[in-house]
Design a protein around this motif. Structure first.
Motif, PDB file in Angstrom:
ATOM      1  N   ALA A  95      -7.804   3.111   0.483  1.00  0.00           N
ATOM      2  CA  ALA A  95      -6.344   3.089   0.486  1.00  0.00           C
ATOM      3  C   ALA A  95      -5.802   2.650   1.834  1.00  0.00           C
ATOM      4  O   ALA A  95      -4.587   2.644   2.050  1.00  0.00           O
ATOM      5  N   THR A  96      -6.703   2.282   2.762  1.00  0.00           N
ATOM      6  CA  THR A  96      -6.256   1.866   4.091  1.00  0.00           C
ATOM      7  C   THR A  96      -6.467   0.376   4.280  1.00  0.00           C
ATOM      8  O   THR A  96      -7.469  -0.182   3.835  1.00  0.00           O
ATOM      9  N   SER A 143       0.797   4.182  -2.781  1.00  0.00           N
ATOM     10  CA  SER A 143       0.509   5.596  -2.486  1.00  0.00           C
ATOM     11  C   SER A 143       1.650   6.505  -2.909  1.00  0.00           C
ATOM     12  O   SER A 143       1.445   7.681  -3.206  1.00  0.00           O
ATOM     13  N   ASN A 144       2.879   5.955  -2.933  1.00  0.00           N
ATOM     14  CA  ASN A 144       4.031   6.753  -3.355  1.00  0.00           C
ATOM     15  C   ASN A 144       4.273   6.686  -4.856  1.00  0.00           C
ATOM     16  O   ASN A 144       5.261   7.228  -5.359  1.00  0.00           O
ATOM     17  N   HIS A 145       3.387   5.983  -5.555  1.00  0.00           N
ATOM     18  CA  HIS A 145       3.477   5.827  -7.019  1.00  0.00           C
ATOM     19  C   HIS A 145       4.775   5.142  -7.438  1.00  0.00           C
ATOM     20  O   HIS A 145       5.289   5.383  -8.533  1.00  0.00           O
ATOM     21  N   LEU A 163       0.826  -1.209   0.000  1.00  0.00           N
ATOM     22  CA  LEU A 163       0.000   0.000   0.000  1.00  0.00           C
ATOM     23  C   LEU A 163       0.860   1.259   0.000  1.00  0.00           C
ATOM     24  O   LEU A 163       0.523   2.256  -0.656  1.00  0.00           O
ATOM     25  N   ALA A 164       1.969   1.223   0.750  1.00  0.00           N
ATOM     26  CA  ALA A 164       2.864   2.377   0.799  1.00  0.00           C
ATOM     27  C   ALA A 164       3.469   2.654  -0.571  1.00  0.00           C
ATOM     28  O   ALA A 164       3.545   3.812  -1.016  1.00  0.00           O
ATOM     29  N   PRO A 167      -6.472   1.296  -5.133  1.00  0.00           N
ATOM     30  CA  PRO A 167      -7.111   2.326  -4.294  1.00  0.00           C
ATOM     31  C   PRO A 167      -8.597   2.552  -4.616  1.00  0.00           C
ATOM     32  O   PRO A 167      -9.185   3.473  -4.067  1.00  0.00           O
TER      33      PRO A 167
END
Length: 473
Positions: A441-442, A324-326, A320-321, A437
């Motif tokens: 996203a959690t 989110s950081n693409h 997930l990290a 997502p």
């Protein structure tokens, strides 16, 4: 704690070695204060001391929990401790005839518990202790004893470096001292090129002194699995002429990997010009192996051999990290929550041993259908999870169908071990799917949404169901 197992008891030479160290009645030293602070945080005792035992006095080189700078040696616990090989533990001083009448027990600081790990020189002389003191009786577990000995070893390393730095201009004596330890000792020049090593390092690495000369440690010992972040950290510290205290995976002359703890100090000449490093390299391969095995077991479901919830949630968070950081190569994550239908009846009718066989067999089937890029885990009970990185959301239906097929064939279980009594079990499963997502996203919410979809699939008699916001209750 001394690798050579040498313990020297000549008192005159012991005291001479202590004075040669040059630490008595000197200002506080952050290197030792840091170790004492760490010991107090780990063991939470009233007092932590780093003591140096002279002819008549014990000096406190570092201390927490007392304002005293030392005591008379004849009442010190540490006098008894330095006669031990490694460790002296007094669970309750009031019950120990050696200490029951001691003024440190009957008066301030009212010592009841004492644990002292002996600090020795490279040659084997006991200089003092790293000790824990408390006003209440207690003891130390085997693991805690190991931690205290490890901290004492850190003090010994500092003492060794003090000796080595003091004698850096006396190359012949430096070589003699270094040969007394089983640890690998290496000297590098201002260009970070190795120019000398002891026999302990040659034994550790497989290289002779001639073979290492002119090469940098990273150039010679780094290998395919050496962490590049660790390499960068070491190189940065060396450029800044800072102490190095780090674990790293090295490769020996025969390309066999081994773990070492590198403890290195920069060296300066009499004009305070930087001249290189002296480093102590300790083989920690066995210790790291045990830690890796402990970590593996901590992440393992003992029944099925699959990764457990702890491992799955950790990997889920990492994916997930990256998303989110693409930095991920995929555009979405698909979470599949799998729950068996009919499993409770197996347990109720045939017992938990039969149920365990069902779960073990199902785990093998799932593992065989899961691809290398997919993460499978048993969350608990009869619930499993799969995490898949996908490029397009329409891929998830095909993946769900593939997972669902593991229940297509009945499972054969043995009802009574050692007999031929078999039972054919046919189970079904319900699969709920949530996407990141797209849906959330959690991690926590994705688990919740996939669970919702799974229960809705179960209620509707469907093999699997992708979460739909319109279906949310």
């Amino acid at each position: 704690m001394i690798e050579t197992n040498t313990i020297l008891t000549d008192e005159e030479s012991r005291v001479a070695a202590l004075h040669k160290l040059g630490l008595i009645n000197t200002p506080a030293d952050e290197r030792f204060d840091r170790i004492v602070r760490l010991a107090k945080a780990l063991f939470k005792t009233d007092i932590v001391l780093l003591t140096l035992v002279d002819e008549k006095t014990q000096f406190f080189k570092a201390r927490l929990g007392t304002c005293l700078e030392g005591t008379a040696r004849d009442i010190s616990f540490c006098t008894h401790a330095i006669s031990e090989k490694e460790l002296l533990i007094v669970p309750d001083a009031m019950l120990d005839p050696r200490f029951a009448d001691n003024p440190l027990v009957t008066k301030e600081p009212f010592i009841r518990f004492y644990a002292g790990a002996v600090i020795r020189t490279y040659a084997g002389y006991a200089l003092g202790t790293l000790c824990l003191i408390d006003s209440a009786p207690r003891t130390l577990t085997e693991a805690e004893q190991g931690l205290l000995l490890d901290l004492a070893k850190s003090v010994e390393n500092e003492f060794q470096l003090l000796y080595l730095k003091t004698l850096q201009a006396e190359n012949q004596r430096l070589a003699w001292i270094a040969e007394q330890t089983a640890n690998g000792v290496v000297y590098t020049n201002a260009g970070n090129e190795m120019v000398w090593c002891n026999s302990g390092f040659s034994k550790l690495s497989g290289y002779s002194q001639q073979e290492i000369t002119g090469k940098t440690p990273i150039m010679l010992f780094a290998g395919p699995e050496t962490n590049p972040v660790t390499i960068q950290k070491i190189q940065q510290l060396v450029r800044q002429h800072q102490p190095v205290d780090i674990d790293i995976l090295y490769y020996n002359k025969y390309q066999k990997p081994f773990w070492v703890h590198v403890y290195a100090e920069p060296l300066y000449d009499e004009r305070q010009q930087y001249t290189g490093y002296i480093s102590i390299n300790t083989d920690i391969t066995d210790r790291v192996g045990k830690l890796v095995e402990m970590e593996r077991l901590a992440n393992l479901d003992t029944l099925t051999g699959l990764p457990n919830r702890r491992f799955f949630e950790t990997k889920f968070a990492e994916h997930l990290a990256r998303l989110s950081n693409h930095s991920a190569k995929h555009s979405a994550l698909a979470l599949f929550i799998i729950d068996l239908d009919g499993f409770k009846a197996v347990n109720d009718n045939h017992g938990h041993a039969a149920g365990d066989q069902v779960l073990t067999d199902l785990a093998k089937r799932l593992k065989n259908t899961i691809r290398d890029t997919e993460i499978l885990a048993r969350l608990g009970g009869d619930e499993f999870a799969v995490l898949v990185a996908v490029q397009h959301t329409d891929e998830v239906i095909g993946i769900a169908e593939r997972i669902y097929q593991v229940t297509a064939q009945p499972q054969s279980i043995t009802l009574q071990p050692g007999t031929d009594k078999q039972l054919m079990v046919t189970l079904d499963m319900s699969i709920g799917i949530a996407l990141a997502p797209l849906h959330s996203a959690t991690q926590a919410q994705l688990f919740e949404l996939a669970d919702q979809a799974m229960y809705q699939a179960k209620a509707a008699g469907l093999p699997f169901l992708l979460y739909q916001p319109t279906l949310k209750t």
